[in-house]
Scaffold this motif. Structure first.
Motif, mmCIF file in Angstrom:
data_model
loop_
_atom_site.group_PDB
_atom_site.id
_atom_site.type_symbol
_atom_site.label_atom_id
_atom_site.label_comp_id
_atom_site.label_asym_id
_atom_site.label_seq_id
_atom_site.Cartn_x
_atom_site.Cartn_y
_atom_site.Cartn_z
ATOM 1 N N GLY A 42 -19.404 -23.192 -32.486
ATOM 2 C CA GLY A 42 -20.332 -22.826 -33.541
ATOM 3 C C GLY A 42 -21.549 -23.732 -33.590
ATOM 4 O O GLY A 42 -22.417 -23.688 -32.727
ATOM 5 N N TYR A 43 -21.602 -24.596 -34.612
ATOM 6 C CA TYR A 43 -22.776 -25.433 -34.830
ATOM 7 C C TYR A 43 -23.038 -26.385 -33.659
ATOM 8 O O TYR A 43 -22.106 -26.955 -33.087
ATOM 9 C CB TYR A 43 -22.602 -26.265 -36.102
ATOM 10 N N GLU A 44 -24.329 -26.554 -33.344
ATOM 11 C CA GLU A 44 -24.726 -27.566 -32.361
ATOM 12 C C GLU A 44 -24.623 -28.938 -33.016
ATOM 13 O O GLU A 44 -25.026 -29.134 -34.162
ATOM 14 C CB GLU A 44 -26.156 -27.287 -31.892
ATOM 15 N N SER A 45 -24.122 -29.911 -32.278
ATOM 16 C CA SER A 45 -23.696 -31.170 -32.870
ATOM 17 C C SER A 45 -24.814 -31.936 -33.558
ATOM 18 O O SER A 45 -24.657 -32.400 -34.697
ATOM 19 C CB SER A 45 -23.059 -32.053 -31.794
ATOM 20 N N ILE A 46 -25.944 -32.110 -32.910
ATOM 21 C CA ILE A 46 -26.985 -32.967 -33.477
ATOM 22 C C ILE A 46 -27.677 -32.290 -34.645
ATOM 23 O O ILE A 46 -27.997 -32.925 -35.657
ATOM 24 C CB ILE A 46 -27.986 -33.368 -32.382
ATOM 25 N N ALA A 47 -27.892 -30.978 -34.530
ATOM 26 C CA ALA A 47 -28.474 -30.245 -35.660
ATOM 27 C C ALA A 47 -27.570 -30.331 -36.881
ATOM 28 O O ALA A 47 -28.033 -30.539 -38.010
ATOM 29 C CB ALA A 47 -28.709 -28.788 -35.271
ATOM 30 N N LEU A 48 -26.264 -30.186 -36.661
ATOM 31 C CA LEU A 48 -25.325 -30.274 -37.778
ATOM 32 C C LEU A 48 -25.299 -31.687 -38.351
ATOM 33 O O LEU A 48 -25.280 -31.871 -39.576
ATOM 34 C CB LEU A 48 -23.924 -29.856 -37.327
ATOM 35 N N GLY A 49 -25.314 -32.697 -37.475
ATOM 36 C CA GLY A 49 -25.340 -34.068 -37.961
ATOM 37 C C GLY A 49 -26.535 -34.325 -38.866
ATOM 38 O O GLY A 49 -26.422 -34.986 -39.907
ATOM 39 N N SER A 50 -27.688 -33.787 -38.498
ATOM 40 C CA SER A 50 -28.887 -33.950 -39.318
ATOM 41 C C SER A 50 -28.713 -33.295 -40.685
ATOM 42 O O SER A 50 -29.086 -33.866 -41.721
ATOM 43 C CB SER A 50 -30.089 -33.345 -38.592
ATOM 44 N N PHE A 51 -28.118 -32.097 -40.711
ATOM 45 C CA PHE A 51 -27.880 -31.408 -41.982
ATOM 46 C C PHE A 51 -26.934 -32.218 -42.860
ATOM 47 O O PHE A 51 -27.165 -32.382 -44.070
ATOM 48 C CB PHE A 51 -27.297 -30.022 -41.708
ATOM 49 N N LEU A 52 -25.873 -32.726 -42.280
ATOM 50 C CA LEU A 52 -24.884 -33.481 -43.056
ATOM 51 C C LEU A 52 -25.486 -34.773 -43.603
ATOM 52 O O LEU A 52 -25.210 -35.170 -44.740
ATOM 53 C CB LEU A 52 -23.662 -33.779 -42.188
ATOM 54 N N LEU A 53 -26.302 -35.427 -42.814
ATOM 55 C CA LEU A 53 -26.965 -36.643 -43.289
ATOM 56 C C LEU A 53 -27.952 -36.326 -44.407
ATOM 57 O O LEU A 53 -28.023 -37.042 -45.415
ATOM 58 C CB LEU A 53 -27.681 -37.320 -42.124
ATOM 59 N N ALA A 54 -28.704 -35.253 -44.246
ATOM 60 C CA ALA A 54 -29.718 -34.892 -45.241
ATOM 61 C C ALA A 54 -29.104 -34.473 -46.563
ATOM 62 O O ALA A 54 -29.753 -34.587 -47.610
ATOM 63 C CB ALA A 54 -30.604 -33.768 -44.701
ATOM 64 N N ASN A 55 -27.848 -34.008 -46.527
ATOM 65 C CA ASN A 55 -27.205 -33.519 -47.743
ATOM 66 C C ASN A 55 -26.140 -34.466 -48.286
ATOM 67 O O ASN A 55 -25.314 -34.081 -49.111
ATOM 68 C CB ASN A 55 -26.608 -32.140 -47.480
ATOM 69 N N SER A 56 -26.175 -35.708 -47.837
ATOM 70 C CA SER A 56 -25.294 -36.739 -48.369
ATOM 71 C C SER A 56 -26.139 -37.963 -48.699
ATOM 72 O O SER A 56 -27.301 -38.053 -48.307
ATOM 73 C CB SER A 56 -24.199 -37.093 -47.359
ATOM 74 N N THR A 57 -25.546 -38.891 -49.410
ATOM 75 C CA THR A 57 -26.335 -40.037 -49.858
ATOM 76 C C THR A 57 -25.878 -41.363 -49.266
ATOM 77 O O THR A 57 -26.707 -42.241 -49.009
ATOM 78 C CB THR A 57 -26.284 -40.154 -51.394
ATOM 79 N N ARG A 58 -24.578 -41.531 -49.063
ATOM 80 C CA ARG A 58 -24.099 -42.828 -48.592
ATOM 81 C C ARG A 58 -23.130 -42.723 -47.428
ATOM 82 O O ARG A 58 -22.823 -43.718 -46.764
ATOM 83 C CB ARG A 58 -23.392 -43.584 -49.727
ATOM 84 N N LEU A 59 -22.600 -41.534 -47.156
ATOM 85 C CA LEU A 59 -21.591 -41.372 -46.114
ATOM 86 C C LEU A 59 -22.137 -41.717 -44.735
ATOM 87 O O LEU A 59 -23.264 -41.378 -44.389
ATOM 88 C CB LEU A 59 -21.112 -39.920 -46.064
ATOM 89 N N VAL A 60 -21.298 -42.375 -43.943
ATOM 90 C CA VAL A 60 -21.524 -42.380 -42.507
ATOM 91 C C VAL A 60 -21.118 -41.008 -41.994
ATOM 92 O O VAL A 60 -20.100 -40.451 -42.411
ATOM 93 C CB VAL A 60 -20.698 -43.483 -41.820
ATOM 94 N N ILE A 61 -21.903 -40.444 -41.097
ATOM 95 C CA ILE A 61 -21.600 -39.161 -40.476
ATOM 96 C C ILE A 61 -21.336 -39.422 -38.996
ATOM 97 O O ILE A 61 -22.163 -40.044 -38.312
ATOM 98 C CB ILE A 61 -22.761 -38.163 -40.646
ATOM 99 N N GLY A 62 -20.192 -38.951 -38.501
ATOM 100 C CA GLY A 62 -19.831 -39.213 -37.121
ATOM 101 C C GLY A 62 -19.479 -37.949 -36.367
ATOM 102 O O GLY A 62 -18.734 -37.102 -36.871
ATOM 103 N N SER A 63 -20.006 -37.805 -35.162
ATOM 104 C CA SER A 63 -19.609 -36.688 -34.311
ATOM 105 C C SER A 63 -18.257 -37.023 -33.675
ATOM 106 O O SER A 63 -18.071 -38.104 -33.135
ATOM 107 C CB SER A 63 -20.666 -36.433 -33.234
ATOM 108 N N SER A 64 -17.354 -36.092 -33.747
ATOM 109 C CA SER A 64 -16.008 -36.326 -33.220
ATOM 110 C C SER A 64 -15.458 -35.028 -32.625
ATOM 111 O O SER A 64 -14.577 -34.411 -33.183
ATOM 112 C CB SER A 64 -15.077 -36.831 -34.322
ATOM 113 N N ILE A 65 -16.031 -34.615 -31.525
ATOM 114 C CA ILE A 65 -17.008 -35.360 -30.742
ATOM 115 C C ILE A 65 -18.190 -34.465 -30.361
ATOM 116 O O ILE A 65 -18.105 -33.256 -30.457
ATOM 117 C CB ILE A 65 -16.386 -35.929 -29.421
ATOM 118 N N ALA A 66 -19.275 -35.116 -29.887
ATOM 119 C CA ALA A 66 -20.349 -34.389 -29.235
ATOM 120 C C ALA A 66 -20.005 -34.257 -27.758
ATOM 121 O O ALA A 66 -19.669 -35.241 -27.093
ATOM 122 C CB ALA A 66 -21.679 -35.134 -29.406
ATOM 123 N N ASN A 67 -20.064 -33.046 -27.257
ATOM 124 C CA ASN A 67 -19.676 -32.724 -25.888
ATOM 125 C C ASN A 67 -20.737 -33.253 -24.910
ATOM 126 O O ASN A 67 -21.915 -32.905 -25.022
ATOM 127 C CB ASN A 67 -19.554 -31.198 -25.790
#
Length: 286
Positions: A42-67
Motif C-alpha cells: 500500500g503506502y510508500e514508506s517515505i511519503a507515509l513517514g512524512s504524513f505520520l510526522l506531520a500529524n504527530s507532535t512528539r513521537l519518534v516515527i520509524g520505518s519497520s521496514i523500508a524495503n
C-alpha cells in the motif's frame, strides 16, 4: 534519539488518513515513545513517514521496514536527512531486504542474497553523504549474519516475529550501545481459543515466507509446529495473550533478555480500533 521503553507497531496499509490520525492520537495519548510502520503493498514508506510526522507532535516515527528494493541508497539517505530536518529529528530509518514475492513478484527486481545486498546498500548510504547519517539506521535482522552487520555498520536492529530467546541472542551479537527494538504481537483477551484464532489469522501471511520460517526453525520450532496454521505453542510464543498483567509479564521477558525497546502490535478483529486502543491503554505501563 530517544525511542522510549515502549512503542507501537501498526499495519498502516489498513488505515485511511482519518484512521492514521486516530491511531497517532491514541499512541501519543498513552505515552508511547515510537510508532513503527511497514512497507508492503500500500503506502510508500517515505511519503507515509512524512504524513505520520506531520500529524504527530512528539513521537519518534520509524520505518519497520523500508524495503531497500523500493529506492536506491542515495534516495534513502536523502529521505532520512529530509524528514529529520523538517520534523525536529524524529525519524528513524529501518531498512530491510523484504521477501522474494514482494521484490520479484510485486516489484520485478532480482532478489539478491540478503546480507551482501544489505551491506552494499549501507555502503551506498555512506557514499551518499559521509559516515554519519542524519539519524538512526536500523536493520530488520533475524539471522546471526544480518545481526552482525547491524552491529558493524548500523545503529542496531528491528527484529520482527521473534521470541525472547532470539532477543537474548540478538543482544549478545549487537553488543552494548546498539538499539534492539523488538516487535511483539499482543492480544489482551482471556479467551485463549479466541486469542489463538486471531493470532493464526494475523500470522498466516508470514508463515509462507522463508525468511521467517527459517528463523523460527533456528529458534527451535519444528516443521510440524509450523503446519496447519501453527501449533498452540508456536502461536502463544508469537502472540502474547491473556489478561493485561499476563501480557505485561511476557513483554518484560524481552527487556530481561536485552531489548532496549519493545514495540507492541495489537492483534484484533479486522477494523476493531476500540479493542486496539483499549490494549494500548492497558499495556502502556508495561
Amino acid at each position: 534519539m530517544e525511542f522510549g521503553r515502549l512503542g507501537v507497531w501498526c499495519s498502516t496499509d489498513r488505515l485511511d488518513a482519518a484512521g492514521l490520525r486516530s491511531l497517532l492520537r491514541s499512541v501519543e495519548k498513552e505515552g508511547y515513545g515510537t510508532l513503527w510502520y511497514p512497507e508492503s503493498r500500500g503506502y510508500e514508506s517515505i511519503a507515509l513517514g512524512s504524513f505520520l510526522l506531520a500529524n504527530s507532535t512528539r513521537l519518534v516515527i520509524g520505518s519497520s521496514i523500508a524495503n531497500i528494493y523500493a529506492r536506491d541508497a542515495f534516495t534513502a539517505r536523502r529521505a532520512l536527512a529530509s524528514l529529520n530536518a523538517l520534523h525536529d529529528g524524529r525519524f528513524a530509518l529501518g531498512l530491510g531486504v523484504s521477501h522474494i514475492p514482494m521484490v520479484e513478484g510485486l516489484r520485478g527486481h532480482h532478489y539478491d542474497k540478503p546480507v551482501p545486498a544489505m551491506r552494499a546498500y549501507l555502503e551506498g548510504i555512506r557514499r551518499a553523504g559521509g559516515e554519519a547519517p542524519e539519524g538512526p539506521v536500523l536493520l530488520a535482522a533475524l539471522g546471526p549474519k544480518m545481526l552482525a552487520l547491524s552491529a558493524a555498520q548500523a545503529d542496531g536492529a528491528v527484529p520482527y516475529n521473534v521470541t525472547p530467546e532470539h532477543t537474548r541472542q540478538a543482544a549478545q551479537i549487537l553488543g552494548p550501545g546498539k538499539v534492539l527494538a523488538v516487535e511483539q504481537k499482543v492480544c489482551v483477551e482471556t479467551d485463549k481459543a479466541r486469542a489463538r484464532a486471531l493470532g493464526r489469522r494475523e500470522l498466516a501471511r508470514y508463515m509462507t515466507l522463508p525468511n521467517y520460517v527459517n528463523n523460527w526453525l533456528r529458534l527451535g520450532f519444528t516443521e510440524d509446529e509450523l503446519k496447519d496454521g501453527g501449533s498452540d505453542r508456536f502461536i502463544d510464543a508469537m502472540v502474547l495473550s491473556g489478561d493485561a498483567e499476563t501480557v505485561k509479564t511476557g513483554l518484560r521477558t524481552h527487556f530481561a533478555a536485552g531489548a532496549t525497546h519493545v514495540c507492541i502490535q495489537p492483534v484484533t478483529e479486522e477494523g476493531d480500533t476500540r479493542h486496539r486502543d483499549a490494549m494500548l491503554a492497558a499495556l502502556a505501563d508495561s
